[in-house]
Enzyme design. Structure first.
Site, mmCIF file in Angstrom:
data_model
loop_
_atom_site.group_PDB
_atom_site.id
_atom_site.type_symbol
_atom_site.label_atom_id
_atom_site.label_comp_id
_atom_site.label_asym_id
_atom_site.label_seq_id
_atom_site.Cartn_x
_atom_site.Cartn_y
_atom_site.Cartn_z
ATOM 1 N N ARG A 95 -6.137 -21.507 -8.462
ATOM 2 C CA ARG A 95 -6.523 -22.895 -8.743
ATOM 3 C C ARG A 95 -5.582 -23.872 -8.042
ATOM 4 O O ARG A 95 -6.003 -24.892 -7.494
ATOM 5 C CB ARG A 95 -6.516 -23.130 -10.258
ATOM 6 C CG ARG A 95 -7.645 -22.442 -10.999
ATOM 7 C CD ARG A 95 -7.739 -22.910 -12.433
ATOM 8 N NE ARG A 95 -7.039 -22.055 -13.357
ATOM 9 C CZ ARG A 95 -7.606 -21.142 -14.146
ATOM 10 N NH1 ARG A 95 -8.913 -20.926 -14.059
ATOM 11 N NH2 ARG A 95 -6.903 -20.430 -14.996
ATOM 12 N N CYS B 58 -14.707 -10.618 -9.164
ATOM 13 C CA CYS B 58 -13.875 -9.986 -10.191
ATOM 14 C C CYS B 58 -14.380 -8.577 -10.496
ATOM 15 O O CYS B 58 -14.028 -8.003 -11.528
ATOM 16 C CB CYS B 58 -13.819 -10.838 -11.456
ATOM 17 S SG CYS B 58 -15.424 -11.086 -12.246
#
Length: 394
Positions: free
Chosen positions: A210, A338
């Site tokens: 992020r 993921c």
């Protein structure tokens, strides 16, 4: 102790410290261990290999814990494992970050235990029968070391059904968390819904990514897909993005995101929140002629197992093709998987196919991964599940 004897030639992975023994590798079991009982694992000749806990209902029949035959697996052994895991994360927690993963299952030699810290609360997932049997010891040690206000059980994952366990959800100790617990990550505040939120409550595995992606958002128009509670959105807004559009199918996620924008005193005029299926929204944006400078694609796990790889590859390709078509010339695509079954080489190939279908050229300018509180054990590469690529799209 019960003994599990392996078939001839099936001991190699155990000797190399891999923590799983599959049911098909077992010759026989001496005694009748219950699910979660400790067993001694030997090769076909009867030579000791390791200790682990057994489950007759799971494809992973033994989850290995200890390779030293002289080391007794008792209460202190379990407590010591908890201490090592938590002490290794001490430096991550500071004035700007009070949330991280304290225990990461096999990576921390505690197969089936996941513990996340959210300020004064812990969220726990117990996914194996062996951990379930020693739960009280582990909870006691967590309370001693962390001293949380409460520990909440989020063990409602489908993995428990493979171990013959029922879903479990609710307070384990202390007090129940409020509807929202406010946490800090890299100086950004989040309202986390521990009891009803996805997984353990918050995706702290994207902490570093992020921050990295936000570094490219200054003055840019950003599209954050599968935004959940707004990790990439909030960091981009804080880093002076000109506008951020956030898309998620969950009404709770969108509502939490809106609260998080206000919580951080960010400019809500620069933010557009859309509750929608991401693929439908991407097609709608294309029809409307919308363009963005930075796009984040952080979808859920498309490939839960290797058997799902073909279908997952098509899904990843279509998603990224749509994303590439919405980027301005030279724009950035931050795209993630993921799925542990998708390795980085395969993910790059999928991106290459997506670029061809989109009529675009792609440069890989950075490779992103899970942070240090999600370590990858050398003998257990399966623990490396999160991979990301920062791409320049022409």
């Amino acid at each position: 102790m019960f003994t599990v004897r392996l078939r001839k030639g099936k001991e190699k992975a155990v000797r190399q410290l891999h923590p799983w023994v599959f049911s098909g590798a077992i010759e026989n079991v001496k005694g009748r261990p219950e699910n979660g009982d400790l067993v001694s694992v030997t090769d076909n000749s009867g030579e000791f290999l390791a200790y682990g806990f057994y489950n007759s209902q799971s494809r992973v029949a033994v989850r290995l814990l200890e390779w030293n035959p002289e080391q007794e697996i008792n209460d202190e052994w379990w407590r010591n494992r908890i201490r090592k895991s938590i002490n290794s994360r001490r430096e991550l927690l500071n004035d700007s970050t009070d949330t991280c993963r304290l225990i990461f299952s096999e990576a921390d030699y505690l197969p089936g235990l996941i513990v996340d810290q959210y300020a004064d609360f812990l969220s726990v997932q117990i996914l194996t029968s062996g951990i379930e049997k020693v739960k009280d010891i582990l909870l006691d040690e967590l309370n001693k070391l962390v001293k949380p206000k409460g520990i909440f059980d989020k063990s409602d994952a489908s993995a428990r059904s493979h171990e013959g366990l029922e879903a479990s959800h609710g307070k384990l100790s202390g007090i129940n968390p409020p509807e929202f617990v406010t946490v800090k990550e890299n100086g950004v505040s989040y309202n986390v819904n521990i009891s009803e939120g996805q997984k353990s409550g918050f995706y702290c595995d994207q902490r570093d990514n992020r921050r990295i992606v936000a570094g490219h958002a200054v003055g840019k128009r950003v599209l954050d897909c599968f935004c959940y509670s707004g990790g990439f959105t909030l960091n981009a807004l804080k880093n002076n993005a000109s506008e951020v559009m956030s898309v998620d199918s969950s009404a709770l996620a969108i509502e939490t995101l809106k609260q998080n924008v206000l919580l951080n005193d960010l400019d809500s005029i620069k933010h557009i929140a859309v509750q929608s299926d991401v693929n439908k929204q991407l097609r709608k944006l294309k029809e409307e002629g919308e363009k963005f400078d930075v796009i984040v694609l952080d979808p859920p796990k498309y490939a839960p197992s290797r058997s799902a790889l073909t279908k997952a590859s098509r899904a990843y390709k279509d998603l990224n093709r749509l994303g590439m078509q919405l980027l301005n010339e030279g724009g950035l695509l931050a795209t993630f998987s993921c799925s542990g079954a998708v390795d980085i080489a395969s993910f790059k190939q999928i991106l290459a196919w997506a670029a061809l279908d989109a009529g675009k050229e792609v440069q890989f300018i950075d490779q992103l991964c899970q942070p240090e509180d999600h370590p990858v054990r050398a003998s257990f590469p399966e623990g490396e599940y999160l991979k990301g690529l920062l791409c320049r799209v022409w």
